[in-house]
Design a protein around this motif. Structure first.
Motif, short mmCIF file in Angstrom:
data_model
loop_
_atom_site.label_atom_id
_atom_site.label_comp_id
_atom_site.label_asym_id
_atom_site.label_seq_id
_atom_site.Cartn_x
_atom_site.Cartn_y
_atom_site.Cartn_z
N PRO A 188 -16.13 -2.66 -8.58
CA PRO A 188 -16.48 -3.21 -7.03
C PRO A 188 -15.49 -4.12 -6.61
CG PRO A 188 -17.24 -4.66 -8.81
CD PRO A 188 -16.88 -3.37 -9.54
N ILE A 189 -15.32 -3.97 -5.09
CA ILE A 189 -14.22 -4.52 -4.25
C ILE A 189 -14.25 -6.10 -4.46
CG2 ILE A 189 -13.31 -5.15 -2.11
CD1 ILE A 189 -14.25 -2.20 -1.32
N ILE A 190 -13.29 -6.77 -4.57
CA ILE A 190 -13.08 -8.29 -4.95
C ILE A 190 -12.21 -9.00 -3.94
CG2 ILE A 190 -13.52 -8.28 -7.29
CD1 ILE A 190 -10.53 -9.10 -7.62
N TYR A 191 -11.39 -7.96 -3.04
CA TYR A 191 -10.89 -8.50 -1.84
C TYR A 191 -10.56 -7.81 -0.75
CZ TYR A 191 -9.01 -13.27 -2.75
OH TYR A 191 -8.98 -14.72 -2.96
N ARG A 192 -10.92 -7.81 0.57
CA ARG A 192 -10.82 -6.92 1.71
C ARG A 192 -9.94 -7.65 2.75
NH1 ARG A 192 -16.53 -6.32 0.69
NH2 ARG A 192 -17.01 -3.97 0.32
N ILE A 193 -9.12 -6.92 3.51
CA ILE A 193 -8.49 -7.25 4.47
C ILE A 193 -9.38 -7.45 5.70
CG2 ILE A 193 -6.50 -6.97 6.26
CD1 ILE A 193 -5.69 -4.65 4.02
N LYS A 194 -9.34 -8.75 6.21
CA LYS A 194 -9.92 -9.10 7.43
C LYS A 194 -9.21 -9.82 8.30
CE LYS A 194 -14.52 -8.95 5.44
NZ LYS A 194 -15.43 -8.28 6.47
N LYS A 195 -8.51 -9.59 9.23
CA LYS A 195 -7.91 -10.17 10.22
C LYS A 195 -8.70 -11.20 11.24
CE LYS A 195 -3.80 -7.40 9.51
NZ LYS A 195 -2.63 -6.63 9.99
N ALA A 196 -9.18 -12.22 10.71
CA ALA A 196 -10.28 -12.68 11.53
C ALA A 196 -9.84 -14.27 11.24
CB ALA A 196 -11.74 -12.38 11.27
N THR A 197 -10.23 -15.21 12.32
CA THR A 197 -9.93 -16.73 12.03
C THR A 197 -11.13 -17.10 11.48
OG1 THR A 197 -8.62 -16.73 14.28
CG2 THR A 197 -9.64 -18.65 13.45
N HIS A 198 -10.81 -17.86 10.31
CA HIS A 198 -12.00 -18.46 9.81
C HIS A 198 -12.37 -20.11 10.30
CE1 HIS A 198 -14.09 -20.27 6.33
NE2 HIS A 198 -14.11 -19.03 5.71
N HIS A 199 -13.57 -20.31 10.36
CA HIS A 199 -13.90 -21.72 10.72
C HIS A 199 -13.47 -22.94 10.11
CE1 HIS A 199 -17.11 -21.72 7.91
NE2 HIS A 199 -17.31 -20.51 7.85
N GLN A 200 -13.00 -22.68 8.89
CA GLN A 200 -12.45 -23.77 8.01
C GLN A 200 -11.00 -23.67 7.79
OE1 GLN A 200 -14.36 -26.52 6.93
NE2 GLN A 200 -16.06 -25.51 8.04
N THR A 201 -10.51 -22.59 7.40
CA THR A 201 -9.18 -22.23 7.01
C THR A 201 -8.35 -21.64 8.30
OG1 THR A 201 -9.46 -20.01 6.26
CG2 THR A 201 -9.87 -21.85 4.81
N GLY A 202 -9.12 -21.52 9.47
CA GLY A 202 -8.00 -20.94 10.44
C GLY A 202 -7.47 -19.43 10.20
N ASP A 203 -6.27 -19.39 10.61
CA ASP A 203 -5.69 -18.15 10.21
C ASP A 203 -4.58 -18.11 9.03
OD1 ASP A 203 -6.55 -16.93 12.76
OD2 ASP A 203 -4.89 -18.16 13.86
N LYS A 204 -5.01 -19.04 8.00
CA LYS A 204 -4.08 -19.15 6.69
C LYS A 204 -4.40 -17.77 6.11
CE LYS A 204 -3.66 -21.62 2.27
NZ LYS A 204 -4.08 -22.68 1.63
N TRP A 205 -5.49 -17.05 6.17
CA TRP A 205 -5.70 -15.92 5.46
C TRP A 205 -6.20 -14.67 6.41
CZ3 TRP A 205 -4.94 -16.35 0.06
CH2 TRP A 205 -4.83 -17.52 -0.56
N CYS A 206 -5.69 -13.56 5.73
CA CYS A 206 -6.08 -12.34 6.29
C CYS A 206 -6.67 -11.38 5.29
CB CYS A 206 -4.80 -11.57 7.03
SG CYS A 206 -3.59 -11.09 6.08
N ILE A 207 -6.98 -12.04 4.09
CA ILE A 207 -7.57 -11.21 3.06
C ILE A 207 -8.83 -12.44 2.63
CG2 ILE A 207 -5.87 -9.86 2.41
CD1 ILE A 207 -5.22 -11.55 -0.04
N TYR A 208 -9.97 -11.75 2.15
CA TYR A 208 -10.78 -12.55 1.98
C TYR A 208 -11.67 -12.27 0.81
CZ TYR A 208 -10.25 -15.23 6.22
OH TYR A 208 -9.76 -15.87 7.41
N PRO A 209 -12.09 -12.92 -0.11
CA PRO A 209 -12.94 -12.60 -1.45
C PRO A 209 -14.08 -12.01 -1.19
CG PRO A 209 -12.90 -14.88 -1.46
CD PRO A 209 -11.90 -14.74 -0.22
N SER A 210 -14.78 -11.22 -2.08
CA SER A 210 -16.10 -10.48 -1.71
C SER A 210 -16.91 -11.73 -2.19
CB SER A 210 -16.33 -9.31 -2.59
OG SER A 210 -16.30 -9.69 -3.94
N TYR A 211 -18.29 -11.63 -1.59
CA TYR A 211 -19.26 -12.59 -2.05
C TYR A 211 -19.64 -12.83 -3.39
CZ TYR A 211 -23.77 -14.96 -2.61
OH TYR A 211 -24.87 -15.86 -2.94
N ASP A 212 -19.45 -11.54 -4.23
CA ASP A 212 -19.70 -11.62 -5.57
C ASP A 212 -18.60 -12.14 -6.41
OD1 ASP A 212 -22.30 -10.63 -5.85
OD2 ASP A 212 -21.73 -8.21 -5.42
#
Length: 553
Positions: A188-212
């Motif tokens: 299973p995938i555990i990290y994906r690239i998502k170049k989106a602003t997060h409502h809590q962390t802003g633009d600190k991350w452009c990779i996000y862990p999977s829910y699982d």
């Protein structure tokens, strides 16, 4: 839960056994919604179970937002969920928590898996990954990038972290078993690239862990002892356990599954509920016809009745559908006991009392509730001109009609017995006024048999009243299973789910009532002021529920 005398459900039995055997010393649960929509009746069951177990066994329950998908999440949803949990009567332990609070630690654990040779950066795109994954009948195939070296994977993952790759260019996967019959274990995938602003962390991350990947580790960080979720996550449990076993987590939570709450005449898919909102089929997420907690709150449902309903449905591992009539029954039972009484005329018809002086004014007294002295009393202005409901008068009627008829008598609730003499009509033949007489000395008394009224009707003074709009809400769908078998649920929308009545007249006491108060408008149903549209100059009332089940067959 609400009923401390009922037998323990199977989850509570597990918790009790764990405490008795010292497997756990204290209970820690959590309610972990994704902030990608408003909570619905199914979430309410999870709230009651997780917070209820903590209350029952003297433990604690966290409110944690599993916010791993910034593209679908919004702070609006965060705020609504917090309000819903509090409205249902629960309080989370400590501060509100977010999975994003743990992103640094989760990233470190991803590096740990790479260094252990258990994770790799994969360049397969979505279509290719689907082909390599196999099917439920055929084993998958190892990715051609599965055997990259630890050093290469660390370098590539760092480039992912730095934003050097486009979305979809690659992902981080864990090595488990591409031949596993459990599809969730096929690397299973555990990290994906998502170049989106997060409502809590802003633009600190452009990779996000999977829910699982993030979910179980959030449980471990918080010291959750019993990770309680619905049955659709049962197949995810082996993956949940794999991460716990292969990471240096500070605690080892255990996942348990229960059946979700399915209610007929209802849909609870967030995607479908969002479609109803986006296409303006309903008046927002908190439309009183929606099965969302905020919709039920605006409709006038009480938190006590919702908790009672959930308690009655029970907690088990058996999937089934609950009759929405059980929920409606719980609402009626609660409001019948606790809602104050008032009178409101929905379809006004003028009544002139010809033997009542023009300049006379009386004030009738009525109880706030027929069996609740603590709800006090209310004053009802009374004069020569009154308003009754159009359905409460006929020129002629059979013996089954127990309301006002020419030559017959009825009692005005908490006031005189009257007798109708004449109907006044406009040029089109519509009745616009009833001329009647009061029967003297009939206030608060049982009339003699020769003047005994046929029935009792509600009324308000024609000039001393409150203008209001009344919204009659009913079920949103007229199909018990609106989306079963791939049906287009939009075709099952009930065209009569809302009727808006203007020109309604309520008794004067409503003007000073608390907007949160629920009333039984006598003979009409239970009502509450609409929190969105009601204003001092124009009260808008939502029908919470009718006095009886209009859908019963």
């Amino acid at each position: 839960m609400t009923n401390s005398t009922r037998p323990l459900n199977f989850v509570e039995k597990i918790v009790k056994e764990d405490l008795d055997s010292n497997k756990v010393q204290a209970v820690q649960t959590r309610f972990p919604p994704e902030p990608n929509g408003y909570l619905h009746i199914g979430h309410a069951k999870s709230i009651c179970l997780n917070f209820g177990i903590a209350e029952t066994f003297g433990g604690q329950c966290n409110l944690r937002f599993d916010d791993t998908n910034p593209e679908k999440e919004d702070i609006e949803y965060v705020d609504s969920i917090k309000a819903d949990v509090e409205w249902l009567g629960f309080k989370w332990d400590g501060n509100i928590k977010f999975t994003s609070d743990y992103f640094d630690q989760i990233h470190e654990w991803a590096l740990h898996l790479i260094k252990e040779g258990k994770a790799y950066v994969c360049d397969l795109d979505k279509e290719q990954a689907r082909e390599y994954r196999g099917t439920v009948k055929e084993a998958g195939t190892n990715s051609p990038f599965r055997e990259r070296s630890v050093e290469e994977n660390l370098a590539l993952f760092e480039k992912m972290r730095a934003g050097d790759f486009d979305e979809g260019a690659c992902s981080l996967r864990v090595k488990i078993d591409m031949a596993s019959p459990n599809m969730h274990l096929r690397d299973p995938i555990i990290y994906r690239i998502k170049k989106a602003t997060h409502h809590q962390t802003g633009d600190k991350w452009c990779i996000y862990p999977s829910y699982d990947f993030a979910h179980g580790q959030g449980d471990a960080i918080e010291g959750v002892t019993h990770s309680i979720c619905t049955l659709e996550f049962e197949e995810h449990r082996p993956l949940y356990n794999w991460f716990i076993e292969n990471l240096p987590v500070p605690s080892t939570p255990t996942q348990y599954e229960f059946s979700r709450l399915n209610v007929n005449y209802t849909i609870t898919s967030k995607r479908k509920l969002k479609q109803l909102v986006d296409e303006n089929v309903v008046d927002g997420w908190n439309d009183p016809r929606m099965p969302t907690v905020s919709g039920m709150r605006r409709r006038g449902y009480t938190p006590e009745s919702i908790r009672e309903f959930i308690d009655k449905t029970g907690v088990s591992r058996n999937e089934g559908v609950v009759d929405v009539g059980m929920l409606e029954f719980a609402i009626r039972e609660d409001l019948n006991t606790n809602a104050a009484r008032a009178m409101c005329v929905l379809h006004p018809l003028k009544v002139t009392l010809t033997n009542y002086p023009d300049d006379k004014k009386e004030v009738m007294t009525a109880p706030g509730h027929p069996s609740r002295d603590d709800l006090g009393s209310r004053d009802l202005p009374f004069s020569r001109e009154l308003l009754i409901d159009q359905d409460d008068f006929r020129e002629e009627a059979n013996k089954k009609y127990k309301r006002l008829v020419i030559g017959k008598r009825v009692r005005l609730r908490n006031a005189y017995v009257i007798e109708a003499d004449e109907a006044v009509k406009d040029e089109a033949g519509n009745i616009i006024e009833v001329r009647a007489r009061i029967i003297e000395d009939t206030i608060g008394k049982n009339p003699a048999d020769d003047i005994k009224p046929k029935g009792v009707i509600h009324w308000v003074d024609a000039t001393d009243n409150v203008d209001c709009e009344v919204r009659l809400y009913d079920r949103l769908f007229n199909d018990a299973s609106p989306d079963a078998g791939g049906k287009d649920y939009m075709l099952s929308l009930n065209p009569d789910s809302l009727a808006i009545l203007s020109g309604c007249k309520g008794e004067k006491s409503l003007a000073a009532s608390d907007p949160e108060s629920r009333f039984q408008f006598e003979r009409e149903g239970y009502f509450i002021q609409d929190s969105r549209y009601s204003a001092p100059e124009k009260l808008v009332y939502n029908r919470v529920i009718s006095l009886r089940d209009t859908w019963a067959k």
